[in-house]
Design an enzyme around this catalytic site. Structure first.
Site, PDB file in Angstrom:
ATOM      1  N   GLU A 156     -89.463  65.278 -40.718  1.00 57.81           N
ATOM      2  CA  GLU A 156     -90.502  65.281 -41.050  1.00 57.81           C
ATOM      3  C   GLU A 156     -90.770  66.857 -40.643  1.00 57.81           C
ATOM      4  O   GLU A 156     -91.789  67.079 -39.841  1.00 57.81           O
ATOM      5  CB  GLU A 156     -91.755  64.402 -40.510  1.00 57.81           C
ATOM      6  CG  GLU A 156     -91.410  63.008 -40.920  1.00 57.81           C
ATOM      7  CD  GLU A 156     -92.904  62.200 -40.659  1.00 57.81           C
ATOM      8  OE1 GLU A 156     -93.515  62.278 -39.843  1.00 57.81           O
ATOM      9  OE2 GLU A 156     -92.897  61.234 -41.276  1.00 57.81           O
ATOM     10  N   GLU A 317     -89.329  55.640 -44.690  1.00 64.81           N
ATOM     11  CA  GLU A 317     -90.164  54.947 -43.596  1.00 64.81           C
ATOM     12  C   GLU A 317     -91.385  54.300 -44.424  1.00 64.81           C
ATOM     13  O   GLU A 317     -92.041  54.959 -45.129  1.00 64.81           O
ATOM     14  CB  GLU A 317     -90.742  55.981 -42.589  1.00 64.81           C
ATOM     15  CG  GLU A 317     -89.466  56.576 -41.836  1.00 64.81           C
ATOM     16  CD  GLU A 317     -90.043  57.646 -40.782  1.00 64.81           C
ATOM     17  OE1 GLU A 317     -91.413  57.346 -40.455  1.00 64.81           O
ATOM     18  OE2 GLU A 317     -89.670  58.505 -40.431  1.00 64.81           O
TER      19      GLU A 317
END
Ligand code: GLA
Ligand code: ZN
Length: 678
Positions: A156, A317
């Site tokens: 991320e 995710e």
């Protein structure tokens, strides 16, 4: 199975997620159970090593990768593939303590301390070198492991660094961008304003919060630089992996995030073989309906799908229970997990992955949802729901590799987003560029049109309808492309705030929309009225067909467009608000005010019909997506409502039950249907 470009089609939808066995190396019983349970849950993938640097290299130059190798072996023996992360998202303490330059400096110029994660300077050569070393080691150790499905770079990406190294790199970036000519920069940044002129690139600083924040071109270039620096950094990580691996073609990804503002994902996407992202919608919140949350999530998938239209993406995710970082961490209600997962697949994902497999015993994420909870058993509600989803994914495995392509597109552009937000004027509360694009997308979805989300740099061929909401910043090349699209028969929508500024946020002279767009639309927006939340207006097409208007109303001068709708109220009552101009074979519509989202579809119907796009009326509560494979088409129907809904006129095979469908099908509340037709 199609040989699509993900690189490793496995004849399965990937089902798995983040797995952190390094937290349990002293508990062989748990590691055993994990494998047993993964098989029971239909898990075929584990994402390893996302934050494992301190375990791999506890002291500088001392490496321990055996545990990883062993775990990958054991997983693979049991039919479970690995997506292997590089560990750069969280640094071991020795690194920060010995080389402080790797820690970020914030926008007040203060260096951060060791700790947390995602807190590194992208420019630091020391950091890149140390990451390169561990990446190469990993690649040498397991780069040709038969279970290795893909590489996952860092985690991320986000945030910025304002250190001196980054400052110097920013200056170099600007030197290149302005061909070494500081006067060009001064011009494009309109730097004569407030004496902001520079005499040399070395004087330019990043936009420190306590420094220069009044020059929009400066802030925009900083975003461009940050994006470029992330891409450059990503290349450096990839280089190390490729150098270390015998196998050079294992696909590479990094996990992206919802509507992420800081980085132009289209630039980053160019470095990646496959797009993947992390989706955590706040389900069952108290400000919107379940349907609204789901449909917003579908738009987010469409953004990701649009980053690489030629292949599926991965849902890297998601949370099977509840997250731990929201203000209120609400559980997903029964059946929601599977519906949410199937929605991802319906929208183009070839995976359903979780954060995470097993809850951590301690530290920050101990109460974050996971497949296996602290109870440690396989008979929990969440485990059963995940296992059920695993079963369903097996049944629909043949959708792997299929994609979707629409005849309608919505332009959503990062640089435009920044340009709108950075500009003064209007209202900081209501500009809402991204949600505005989302509302147009949702309106098309109500007619069964799953529009692509595209960039101005994408190919417009193949689209019949392009909506370009709030395209505030426009390059002349873009204007030319839009013109060509319309002339060849395309239907285009432009709205309020179109073409006010160039790519560096200088206003166009001689009337908005600039860059030749006022000729395309046949209008000039002379003024724009920003409304208070309590202000209301409407656009009336006829006496009894009106659309409610909020937030923004432009006052138009119309040159050679047809006026289709006029303002109802205020001092501009009766003046043009919706126009249309024929250009070549197509039409350019202009919508001068913000129509309420729920009424948009009534307006867009006109454009959809002009474009000749087939619509589909679906019962309320049904979300529909289509994926197209080499030999078959797959229609996904998600019943978002809690009631049974009957669909009529369906033909094909129900992929989950294997039964033939011919006519009516009833989908139970929050149930889903995948229909294959050949
Ligand atoms: C992000 C991170 C994960 C985890 C989850 C929690 O997506 O990538 O490591 O922290 O959030 O929701
Ligand atoms: Zn830095």
């Amino acid at each position: 199975m199609s040989e699509y470009a993900f690189g490793r089609p496995i004849g399965k939808i990937i089902h798995g997620g983040d797995y952190n066995p390094e937290q349990w190396l002293d508990r062989p019983d748990i590691l055993e159970k994990d494998i047993e349970y993964m098989k029971q849950a239909g898990v075929n993938e584990a994402t390893l090593g996302v934050f494992s640097w301190a375990m791999y290299e506890p002291r500088e130059g001392e490496f321990h990768l055996e545990w990883l190798h062993e775990i990958m072996d054991r997983l693979y023996e049991n039919g479970i593939y690995t997506i292997l992360a590089t560990p750069s998202a969280a640094r071991p303490a020795w690194l920060d303590s010995k080389y402080p330059e790797v820690m970020r400096v914030d926008d007040m110029g203060i260096r951060r301390r060791h700790g947390l994660r995602h807190n590194h300077c992208m420019s630091s050569e020391v950091y890149r070198e140390k990451v390169g070393i561990i990446n190469r080691k990993l690649a040498e150790e397991v780069g040709d492991h038969p279970g290795l499905l893909a590489w996952h770079i860092s985690n991320e990406f986000g945030g910025e660094c304002f250190c001196d190294l980054c400052k110097a790199k920013f200056q170099d970036f600007l030197r290149k961008r302005y061909n070494g000519d500081i006067e060009k920069l001064n011009h494009e940044w309109w730097a004569t304003f407030w004496s902001a002129r520079y005499s040399d690139f070395s004087e330019v600083e990043p936009p420190y919060a306590n420094g220069q924040i009044a020059i929009m071109g400066h802030k925009l270039d900083w975003r461009r630089f940050t994006t470029w620096n992330y891409a450059d950094y990503t290349r450096s990580e990839i280089r190390a992996i490729r150098e270390g691996s015998k196998k050079k073609d294992v696909p590479i990804t990094t996990n992206l995030m919802k509507r992420f503002y800081d980085i132009d994902y289209r630039v980053l996407a160019k470095e990646l073989d496959v797009i993947s992202w992390d989706s955590y919608p706040l389900m069952h919140n108290d400000w919107e309906s379940y349907e609204d949350t789901m449909i917003e999530g579908a738009f987010d998938h469409a953004i990701m799908r649009g980053l690489r239209k030629d292949k599926p993406f991965l849902l890297m995710e998601s949370c099977p229970g509840s997250v731990n970082w929201s203000e209120y961490n609400k559980l997903k209600r029964p059946k929601v997990h599977e519906q949410f997962s199937l929605q991802a697949v319906a929208c183009g994902s070839d995976s359903v992955q979780y954060f995470q497999w097993r809850q951590s015993r301690g530290a920050w994420e101990q109460f974050h949802g996971a497949v296996v909870s602290h109870l440690g058993t396989n008979d929990t509600r969440i485990f059963r729901e995940v296992a059920h989803t695993g079963e369903t994914l097996k049944k629909i495995a043949e959708v792997e590799g299929s994609t979707s392509r629409s005849e309608a597109a919505i332009i959503f552009e990062w640089e435009n987003w920044w340009a709108i937000d950075y500009s003064g004027g209007f209202s900081g509360k209501t500009k809402k560029y991204d949600t505005t694009c989302q509302k147009y997308w949702e309106a098309l979805m109500r007619r069964g049109i799953d529009a692509d989300i595209i960039s101005v740099n994408d190919d417009f061929d193949g689209y019949k309808l392009i909506l370009a909401p709030m395209l505030f910043s426009v390059r002349p090349e873009t204007a030319e492309k839009l013109k060509a699209f319309v002339e060849k028969g395309g239907i285009l929508l432009g709205t309020y705030m179109t073409g006010y500024v160039n790519e560096n946020t200088l206003c166009y002279e001689g009337g908005f929309p600039g860059a030749g767009l006022k000729e395309l639309f046949g209008v000039i927006a002379e003024e724009i009225d920003t409304l208070y939340p309590s202000d209301k207006n409407a656009i009336c097409m006829t006496e009894d067909k009106c659309f409610s208007v909020r937030d923004y109303c432009e006052i138009l001068r119309v040159s050679d467009a047809e006026v289709l709708g006029k303002y109802k109220d205020d001092f501009y009552s009766g003046t043009p608000a919706i126009t249309c101009k024929k250009n070549g074979q197509g039409k350019a519509y202009y919508q001068a005010a913000r129509i309420l989202p729920e009424e948009l579809v009534g307006f867009l119907d006109m454009l959809i019909s002009d474009a000749g796009i087939k619509t589909r009326e679906l019962p309320s509560g049904i979300e529909w997506h289509r994926r197209v494979g080499a030999d078959a088409t797959y229609d996904f129907y998600l019943n978002l409502s809690e009631q049974d809904v009957t669909l009529s006129g369906l033909n094909g095979i129900d992929l989950v039950t294997g039964e033939t469908i011919n006519g009516n099908v009833t989908i139970p509340g929050r149930g889903n249907l995948v229909v294959k037709t050949v």
